[in-house]
Design a protein around this motif. Structure first.
Motif, short mmCIF file in Angstrom:
data_model
loop_
_atom_site.label_atom_id
_atom_site.label_comp_id
_atom_site.label_asym_id
_atom_site.label_seq_id
_atom_site.Cartn_x
_atom_site.Cartn_y
_atom_site.Cartn_z
N THR A 1 31.78 -8.92 34.40
CA THR A 1 31.93 -10.36 34.59
C THR A 1 33.33 -10.78 35.03
N LEU A 2 34.36 -10.16 34.49
CA LEU A 2 35.72 -10.59 34.79
C LEU A 2 36.07 -10.30 36.25
N PRO A 3 36.93 -11.15 36.85
CA PRO A 3 37.28 -10.95 38.27
C PRO A 3 38.05 -9.66 38.50
N GLN A 4 37.69 -8.97 39.57
CA GLN A 4 38.38 -7.76 40.01
C GLN A 4 38.95 -8.01 41.40
N HIS A 5 39.95 -7.23 41.78
CA HIS A 5 40.67 -7.48 43.03
C HIS A 5 40.80 -6.19 43.83
N ASP A 6 40.30 -6.21 45.06
CA ASP A 6 40.40 -5.06 45.96
C ASP A 6 41.22 -5.44 47.18
N VAL A 7 42.12 -4.56 47.59
CA VAL A 7 42.85 -4.75 48.84
C VAL A 7 42.19 -3.87 49.90
N VAL A 8 41.61 -4.52 50.91
CA VAL A 8 40.79 -3.82 51.90
C VAL A 8 40.99 -4.44 53.28
N ARG A 9 40.41 -3.77 54.28
CA ARG A 9 40.26 -4.35 55.62
C ARG A 9 38.79 -4.70 55.83
N ILE A 10 38.51 -5.89 56.32
CA ILE A 10 37.13 -6.29 56.59
C ILE A 10 36.70 -5.69 57.92
N THR A 11 35.59 -4.97 57.91
CA THR A 11 35.12 -4.30 59.12
C THR A 11 33.91 -4.97 59.74
N GLU A 12 33.13 -5.68 58.92
CA GLU A 12 31.92 -6.31 59.46
C GLU A 12 31.47 -7.43 58.53
N VAL A 13 30.92 -8.48 59.13
CA VAL A 13 30.37 -9.61 58.38
C VAL A 13 28.98 -9.88 58.94
N TYR A 14 27.97 -9.91 58.09
CA TYR A 14 26.61 -10.02 58.60
C TYR A 14 25.67 -10.55 57.53
N ASN A 15 24.48 -10.94 57.96
CA ASN A 15 23.37 -11.30 57.07
C ASN A 15 22.30 -10.22 57.17
N MET B 1 42.87 -9.41 50.20
CA MET B 1 42.49 -9.16 48.82
C MET B 1 41.17 -9.88 48.56
N VAL B 2 40.16 -9.11 48.20
CA VAL B 2 38.85 -9.66 47.89
C VAL B 2 38.73 -9.76 46.37
N THR B 3 38.58 -10.98 45.88
CA THR B 3 38.32 -11.20 44.46
C THR B 3 36.81 -11.22 44.27
N HIS B 4 36.34 -10.43 43.33
CA HIS B 4 34.89 -10.30 43.14
C HIS B 4 34.59 -9.99 41.69
N TYR B 5 33.32 -10.05 41.36
CA TYR B 5 32.85 -9.55 40.07
C TYR B 5 31.65 -8.65 40.33
N GLY B 6 31.35 -7.78 39.37
CA GLY B 6 30.18 -6.92 39.51
C GLY B 6 30.54 -5.50 39.90
N TRP B 7 29.50 -4.70 40.09
CA TRP B 7 29.64 -3.28 40.39
C TRP B 7 28.97 -2.95 41.71
N ARG B 8 29.38 -1.82 42.26
CA ARG B 8 28.70 -1.25 43.43
C ARG B 8 27.95 0.00 42.98
N ILE B 9 26.62 -0.09 42.97
CA ILE B 9 25.76 1.04 42.58
C ILE B 9 24.79 1.28 43.73
N TYR C 1 48.27 -6.81 42.50
CA TYR C 1 48.01 -8.09 41.83
C TYR C 1 47.87 -7.84 40.34
N PHE C 2 48.60 -8.61 39.52
CA PHE C 2 48.50 -8.45 38.08
C PHE C 2 47.42 -9.39 37.55
N PRO C 3 46.44 -8.87 36.81
CA PRO C 3 45.30 -9.69 36.38
C PRO C 3 45.62 -10.58 35.18
N TRP C 4 46.42 -11.62 35.40
CA TRP C 4 46.79 -12.53 34.32
C TRP C 4 45.58 -13.20 33.69
N LEU C 5 44.67 -13.66 34.52
CA LEU C 5 43.50 -14.38 34.01
C LEU C 5 42.67 -13.50 33.09
#
Length: 200
Positions: free
Chosen positions: A23-37, A115-123, A145-149
């Motif tokens: 549930t708590l916010p997580q932060h990933d530093v990434v490059r966006i490669t594609e955006v789609y539906n 930096m993508v802020t997200h919650y949840g897992w990748r399974i 990024y330090f997770p103060w929240l």
């Protein structure tokens, strides 16, 4: 009995830890490669990890039309996020701007680091994806990024847990223990009465 008590406490602590991790916010530093539906099948096995259908996700005949954001870490490892409104359901992010977030992701696609802020897992085996909450450009792949929240929320939860425990101990000392003592005393008196009765 003591072992069962510790097993129960351990299982409860594990459930709480997994719930916070998801549930708590997580932060990933990434490059966006594609955006789609993509039309995505949501089954009984993974439906708990998706938003409810009335949270802004379009329904299709064979699944849901869900927004996705593909990305890559600095070491080349891939990552895929879903982009769904959370509405008023759990977790309480009250996200209603998935369309705007998709536009932001499109504008930052390419060689920029974000930096993508997200919650949840990748399974992958269950087709479960973390839900992106916010995206912003950062200086580079080494950005931290330090997770103060998260620390504040965990501290508040620990404080609440200690407060509940203190209230329970006080209640037990004032109400439960005297009642148990009275019951035991009454039981001892009853046993003594029966002993005297049968000795005659």
């Amino acid at each position: 009995m003591s072992k069962l008590k510790w097993i129960f406490r351990g299982v409860l602590a594990l459930i709480v830890a997994l719930l916070l991790w998801y549930t708590l916010p997580q932060h990933d530093v990434v490059r966006i490669t594609e955006v789609y539906n993509r039309i995505t099948t949501v089954s009984w096995a993974n439906s708990a990890f998706y938003a409810s259908p009335d949270s802004g996700t379009a329904e299709a005949t064979n699944g849901r039309d869900i927004r996705f954001i593909s990305a890559a870490f600095s070491d080349g490892a891939p990552m895929v996020y879903r982009n769904e409104d959370t509405g008023w359901i759990w977790p309480p992010y009250f996200k209603y701007d998935s369309s705007n977030l998709q536009a932001v992701a499109s504008s930052l696609k390419g060689e920029k680091w974000v930096m993508v802020t997200h919650y949840g897992w990748r399974i992958p085996i269950l087709s479960i994806f973390p839900n992106a909450i916010a995206i912003r450009e950062v200086s580079g792949p080494d950005y931290t990024y330090f997770p103060w929240l998260n620390l504040v929320i965990i501290a508040l939860l620990l404080g609440l847990a200690f407060w509940i425990r203190a209230m329970w101990l006080q209640f037990r000392e004032r109400m439960v223990d005297p009642a148990v003592a009275e019951v035991q005393e009454a039981g001892d008196r009853t046993k003594g009465w029966f002993r005297r009765l049968f000795r005659r």
